[in-house]
Design an enzyme around this catalytic site. Sequence first.
Site, short mmCIF file in Angstrom:
data_model
loop_
_atom_site.label_atom_id
_atom_site.label_comp_id
_atom_site.label_asym_id
_atom_site.label_seq_id
_atom_site.Cartn_x
_atom_site.Cartn_y
_atom_site.Cartn_z
N GLY A 194 -4.71 17.24 -4.02
CA GLY A 194 -4.42 16.66 -5.12
C GLY A 194 -4.50 15.13 -5.27
O GLY A 194 -3.94 14.48 -4.53
N SER A 195 -5.32 14.50 -6.23
CA SER A 195 -5.32 13.19 -6.24
C SER A 195 -6.36 12.52 -7.33
O SER A 195 -6.37 13.37 -8.48
CB SER A 195 -6.25 12.73 -4.90
OG SER A 195 -7.41 13.51 -4.94
#
Length: 237
Positions: A194-195
Site C-alpha cells: 500500500g502506497s
Amino acid sequence: MSNRHGLIDTIIDSLAPVNRDGYKFIAIAAGLALVSFMIWEPLGWLFVIAALYVAYFFRDPDRVTPLREGLIIAPADGRIAAIETVTPPIEMGLGPEPRVRISTFLSVLNVHITRSPVSGRIARSIYVPGAFLNAALDKASEENERRVMIIQKPDGVEIGVVQIAGLVARRIVPFTHEGDNVAAGERLGLIRFGSRVDVYLPPGYHALVAIGQTAVAGETILADLQSAEPERVARRN
C-alpha cells in the site's frame, strides 16, 4: 484433450511471475502454514491463504511501454488520486517554479512494482525518512517516508518521481541508484503493502489523465511534452 490443454495454458499464461523480493515473505508464510497444520488445521489454511496473497502482492507482470519521445508514462498501477499544481518539496532540487503533480494511490491489491516514466539518467536519488500517514492524504507528499528520484532526459528536462510509504507500507526497495540510466517503463523499485507515487511534470505542462482514472504502470500515458492537446475533460460513468 486439446481443449483441456488450451484451458490450462490460458490459466498459466494469465499468472504473473513473482518478484524475487517476495520470495522470503512467501517462504515465511508457507513455513507458518506447515507449523500451524500440526497445531490446528484451520489456522494452517489461514496461513496458506496468506501465502497466496503474498505471492499475489509481489506479482511482477511484463508491460508494453509506448516509446515515442515526449511521452510521460505512469510509474505505478492504481487510481489517479490527485492532479495539482504545486511547488516541489525543497529536497527535490527542482526550484520554486510550480509544477503539475500527478499522484497515483496504490491499494494493497495493486501491483507494487514502480517504473520509470521516461528514459534518462537518475540525476538524484534521495531517501527521506518520515511518518506513515495515509498515503491518500495531501500532506503525505511532504511528511511520509519517501524516496525521491529526479530523472534527467537527454535534452536536460527533469521529471520528478516520488515513491511514498503509507499506513501499511514500511519499506521502499530501490532497484536502481543515482547515476543509473533507465529506459521508459523500466522497473525502478517496489513499495511494500500500500502506497503512493507522485510524478512532477516540467513547468508549463499538464496532465492527460483525470482524477479517478485507473493507471497501468509502464503503459498509461500521463502527459505528452510534444502535444498541444489541451487538458482533458472526463466524467465518471
